[in-house]
Design an enzyme around this catalytic site. Structure first.
Site, PDB file in Angstrom:
ATOM      1  N   PRO A  52     -16.088  -4.697 -33.357  1.00  0.00           N
ATOM      2  CA  PRO A  52     -17.380  -3.854 -33.424  1.00  0.00           C
ATOM      3  C   PRO A  52     -18.397  -4.286 -32.821  1.00  0.00           C
ATOM      4  O   PRO A  52     -18.608  -5.438 -32.337  1.00  0.00           O
ATOM      5  CB  PRO A  52     -17.668  -4.334 -35.102  1.00  0.00           C
ATOM      6  CG  PRO A  52     -17.279  -5.629 -35.497  1.00  0.00           C
ATOM      7  CD  PRO A  52     -15.837  -5.644 -34.672  1.00  0.00           C
ATOM      8  N   ALA A  87     -21.642  -1.577 -35.873  1.00  0.00           N
ATOM      9  CA  ALA A  87     -22.313  -1.676 -36.960  1.00  0.00           C
ATOM     10  C   ALA A  87     -23.245  -0.370 -37.333  1.00  0.00           C
ATOM     11  O   ALA A  87     -24.004   0.294 -36.676  1.00  0.00           O
ATOM     12  CB  ALA A  87     -23.177  -2.738 -36.650  1.00  0.00           C
ATOM     13  N   HIS A 123     -20.010  -5.680 -42.874  1.00  0.00           N
ATOM     14  CA  HIS A 123     -20.388  -6.763 -41.992  1.00  0.00           C
ATOM     15  C   HIS A 123     -21.387  -7.854 -42.637  1.00  0.00           C
ATOM     16  O   HIS A 123     -22.653  -7.703 -43.307  1.00  0.00           O
ATOM     17  CB  HIS A 123     -21.477  -6.001 -40.914  1.00  0.00           C
ATOM     18  CG  HIS A 123     -21.793  -6.748 -39.655  1.00  0.00           C
ATOM     19  ND1 HIS A 123     -21.552  -8.167 -39.690  1.00  0.00           N
ATOM     20  CD2 HIS A 123     -22.422  -6.371 -38.666  1.00  0.00           C
ATOM     21  CE1 HIS A 123     -22.109  -8.530 -38.569  1.00  0.00           C
ATOM     22  NE2 HIS A 123     -22.499  -7.403 -37.772  1.00  0.00           N
ATOM     23  N   TYR A 171     -27.019 -11.118 -40.514  1.00  0.00           N
ATOM     24  CA  TYR A 171     -27.606 -10.080 -40.992  1.00  0.00           C
ATOM     25  C   TYR A 171     -27.620 -10.235 -42.720  1.00  0.00           C
ATOM     26  O   TYR A 171     -27.211 -11.329 -43.346  1.00  0.00           O
ATOM     27  CB  TYR A 171     -26.879  -8.593 -40.683  1.00  0.00           C
ATOM     28  CG  TYR A 171     -26.966  -8.667 -39.213  1.00  0.00           C
ATOM     29  CD1 TYR A 171     -28.395  -8.389 -38.806  1.00  0.00           C
ATOM     30  CD2 TYR A 171     -26.004  -8.776 -38.354  1.00  0.00           C
ATOM     31  CE1 TYR A 171     -28.356  -8.299 -37.311  1.00  0.00           C
ATOM     32  CE2 TYR A 171     -26.242  -8.627 -36.912  1.00  0.00           C
ATOM     33  CZ  TYR A 171     -27.444  -8.391 -36.492  1.00  0.00           C
ATOM     34  OH  TYR A 171     -27.743  -8.240 -35.227  1.00  0.00           O
ATOM     35  N   ARG A 178     -16.193  -9.044 -42.443  1.00  0.00           N
ATOM     36  CA  ARG A 178     -16.467  -9.789 -41.392  1.00  0.00           C
ATOM     37  C   ARG A 178     -17.182 -10.901 -41.639  1.00  0.00           C
ATOM     38  O   ARG A 178     -18.409 -10.849 -42.514  1.00  0.00           O
ATOM     39  CB  ARG A 178     -16.987  -9.229 -40.037  1.00  0.00           C
ATOM     40  CG  ARG A 178     -16.970 -10.063 -39.011  1.00  0.00           C
ATOM     41  CD  ARG A 178     -17.430  -9.207 -37.607  1.00  0.00           C
ATOM     42  NE  ARG A 178     -16.502  -9.513 -36.547  1.00  0.00           N
ATOM     43  CZ  ARG A 178     -16.975  -9.580 -35.273  1.00  0.00           C
ATOM     44  NH1 ARG A 178     -18.015  -9.216 -34.989  1.00  0.00           N
ATOM     45  NH2 ARG A 178     -15.998  -9.972 -34.365  1.00  0.00           N
ATOM     46  N   GLY A 236     -13.898 -13.923 -30.939  1.00  0.00           N
ATOM     47  CA  GLY A 236     -14.841 -14.942 -30.326  1.00  0.00           C
ATOM     48  C   GLY A 236     -14.207 -15.660 -28.964  1.00  0.00           C
ATOM     49  O   GLY A 236     -13.692 -16.523 -29.437  1.00  0.00           O
ATOM     50  N   GLY A 272     -13.982  -8.312 -28.064  1.00  0.00           N
ATOM     51  CA  GLY A 272     -15.481  -7.560 -27.873  1.00  0.00           C
ATOM     52  C   GLY A 272     -15.607  -7.236 -26.399  1.00  0.00           C
ATOM     53  O   GLY A 272     -15.017  -5.940 -25.841  1.00  0.00           O
TER      54      GLY A 272
HETATM   55  C1  LIG Z   1     -22.718  -5.360 -26.880  1.00  0.00           C
HETATM   56  C2  LIG Z   1     -22.017  -5.844 -28.200  1.00  0.00           C
HETATM   57  C3  LIG Z   1     -22.408  -5.449 -29.491  1.00  0.00           C
HETATM   58  C4  LIG Z   1     -21.972  -6.119 -30.587  1.00  0.00           C
HETATM   59  N1  LIG Z   1     -22.153  -5.484 -31.570  1.00  0.00           N
HETATM   60  C5  LIG Z   1     -21.815  -6.035 -32.817  1.00  0.00           C
HETATM   61  C6  LIG Z   1     -21.817  -5.392 -34.106  1.00  0.00           C
HETATM   62  O1  LIG Z   1     -22.272  -4.119 -34.230  1.00  0.00           O
HETATM   63  N2  LIG Z   1     -21.082  -5.819 -35.050  1.00  0.00           N
HETATM   64  C7  LIG Z   1     -20.367  -6.961 -34.897  1.00  0.00           C
HETATM   65  O2  LIG Z   1     -20.130  -7.650 -36.108  1.00  0.00           O
HETATM   66  N3  LIG Z   1     -20.349  -7.969 -33.979  1.00  0.00           N
HETATM   67  C8  LIG Z   1     -20.981  -7.343 -32.828  1.00  0.00           C
HETATM   68  N4  LIG Z   1     -20.767  -7.762 -31.504  1.00  0.00           N
HETATM   69  C9  LIG Z   1     -20.082  -9.183 -31.639  1.00  0.00           C
HETATM   70  C10 LIG Z   1     -18.602  -8.897 -31.276  1.00  0.00           C
HETATM   71  O3  LIG Z   1     -17.896  -8.244 -32.102  1.00  0.00           O
HETATM   72  C11 LIG Z   1     -17.722 -10.175 -30.955  1.00  0.00           C
HETATM   73  O4  LIG Z   1     -17.716 -11.072 -32.050  1.00  0.00           O
HETATM   74  C12 LIG Z   1     -18.485 -11.038 -29.886  1.00  0.00           C
HETATM   75  O5  LIG Z   1     -18.728 -10.187 -28.542  1.00  0.00           O
HETATM   76  C13 LIG Z   1     -17.413 -11.996 -29.050  1.00  0.00           C
HETATM   77  O6  LIG Z   1     -16.215 -11.583 -29.142  1.00  0.00           O
HETATM   78  P1  LIG Z   1     -15.890 -11.725 -27.318  1.00  0.00           P
HETATM   79  O7  LIG Z   1     -15.703 -12.711 -26.904  1.00  0.00           O
HETATM   80  O8  LIG Z   1     -14.321 -11.099 -27.419  1.00  0.00           O
HETATM   81  O9  LIG Z   1     -16.801 -10.690 -26.831  1.00  0.00           O
HETATM   82  C14 LIG Z   1     -21.522  -7.355 -30.375  1.00  0.00           C
HETATM   83  C15 LIG Z   1     -21.112  -7.892 -29.351  1.00  0.00           C
HETATM   84  C16 LIG Z   1     -21.467  -7.409 -28.009  1.00  0.00           C
HETATM   85  C17 LIG Z   1     -20.999  -7.799 -26.768  1.00  0.00           C
END
Ligand SMILES: Cc1cc2nc3c(=O)[nH]c(=O)nc-3n(C[C@H](O)[C@H](O)[C@H](O)COP(=O)(O)O)c2cc1C
Length: 374
Positions: free
Chosen positions: A33, A66, A185, A190, A237, A306, A328
């Site tokens: 997300p 989200a 979420h 949050y 999550r 992550g 992400g």
């Molecule tokens: C631009 C952006 C927006 C994000 N928005 C959300 C979100 O709306 N909800 C959520 O649970 N995590 C959000 N995250 C966290 C990601 O889902 C993920 O957990 C985080 O980027 C780490 O994973 P990665 O290393 O693969 O990027 C966001 C991350 C990024 C980069």
């Protein structure tokens, strides 16, 4: 399912199919997300049709950004909502486009709680939380952007029941919009996380104090949402180890384990956890902490997220540490990430400067594909 090491050379573990209850996934690479702040006036926009369909594969699993569950839920500009009929209608063509390409699409249900500002609240009221203590952190969740948060208003016991009902209605709306299910979420500091964590939750009623009491509201949300749309369409999550938005716990392992065990009672589809190594949303560090105890305790599908790359994603699935891996930033910058992982191809680099800008194309739908015609 655990894939034997010798098979890994032939089918990378991330590319093996997986049966997630009623959903047949063709691979294990999940779109995490991600809020992109391009949903003007809290309405999902037509440009999201292209964004999500670019990232859709036949049998691929996508988790939407989200989406606020009520008028008190928003914490940023231009995030989508899922509490009004107009918002439901706005999501429909986006969900349709993902389905046309054979994707499975869940809506992430979100309430920011105290990670908000009076300017996003009805009549300029303070944001709501389990507490009246403001977030002390001086930066937003990205660990970079400056922030200053107002003091929230502490919810009464009666009002908590109403917020549970907001999640229930939002889940119903998400199904009406055509989503295949919802992800609650409960991570990243949050509202739900604010109740879970003992460094924030200072209540003295049945929603504060013991682990059981702090988990009561989150589990009531799970129960209400599962009751509304069916447990086999519900995921959650969690980020027990993170302290984003000034939301930490003194014993994250016990918290994560208690939640993983308690969730079994509701038979929900999946539990999606953020790795303890993510010290901010975007930085990784070495740690001895692990999600394995929670993975072992939870009976449904386990998703990790992550800091994963192709190699680590293959490894965690092959070793049985997770069923699926959510990506992400790599997925944000590589709309054809599953294909690139399949070929072990070079990846586009993500541009952090455009993560949260409002342009409907730049940094959103203009990341190139490997093949010119996807
Ligand atoms: C631009 C952006 C927006 C994000 N928005 C959300 C979100 O709306 N909800 C959520 O649970 N995590 C959000 N995250 C966290 C990601 O889902 C993920 O957990 C985080 O980027 C780490 O994973 P990665 O290393 O693969 O990027 C966001 C991350 C990024 C980069």
């Amino acid at each position: 399912m655990t894939i034997s090491e010798e098979n890994m050379d032939f089918i990378p573990a991330l590319l093996a199919p997986y049966k997630m209850s009623n959903f047949s996934l063709s691979h294990r690479i999940v779109l995490a997300p991600m809020s992109r702040l391009r949903s003007y006036n809290f309405l999902a926009q037509p440009h999201a049709i292209l964004y999500y369909s670019q990232r859709t594969t036949q049998g691929g699993f996508l988790i939407g950004e989200a989406s606020g569950v009520s008028e008190t839920a928003q914490g940023y500009l231009n995030t989508p909502g899922i509490w009004t009929q107009q918002q439901v209608e706005a999501w429909k063509p986006i969900v349709d486009a993902v389905h046309k390409k054979g994707g499975i699409f869940f809506c992430q249900l979100w309430h920011a709680g105290r990670a908000s500002d009076n300017c996003f609240q009805p009549d300029g009221q303070p944001p709501i939380s389990c507490t009246d203590k403001p977030i002390q952190a001086k930066t937003h969740i990205d660990g970079v952007t400056e922030a200053s948060f107002p003091a929230p208003r502490r919810l009464t016991t009666h009002e908590i029941t109403q917020v549970v009902n907001d999640f229930r209605k939002a889940a119903r709306n998400a199904m009406q919009a055509g989503f295949d299910g919802v992800e609650i979420h409960g991570a990243n500091g949050y509202l739900i996380d604010q109740f879970l964590k003992d460094q924030v939750n200072d209540r003295t009623d049945e929603y504060g104090g013991s682990l059981e009491n702090r988990c009561r509201f989150p589990l009531q949300v799970v129960e209400a949402v599962a009751d509304e749309i069916g447990a086999d369409r519900v995921g959650i999550r969690l980020s027990p180890f993170a302290d984003y938005n000034d939301c930490a716990d003194s014993n994250p392992e016990a918290l994560g384990l208690y939640m993983a065990q308690s969730l079994n009672k509701y038979g929900i589809l999946y539990c999606h956890m953020i790795e303890p190594r993510m010290i901010t949303q975007f930085e990784s560090q070495k740690t001895k902490n692990s999600l394995l105890p929670m993975r072992k305790a939870f009976k449904g599908t386990f998703i990790v997220a992550g800091g994963y790359n192709r190699e680590e994603g293959n490894e965690v699935v092959a070793k049985g540490g997770a069923d699926l891996v959510a990506f992400g930033r790599l997925f944000l910058a590589n709309p054809d990430l599953p294909r690139r992982f399949e070929l072990n191809a070079v990846l586009n680099k993500y541009d952090r400067n455009t993560f949260y800008t409002q342009n409907p194309v730049v940094g959103y739908t203009d990341y190139p594909f490997l093949d010119p015609t996807p």
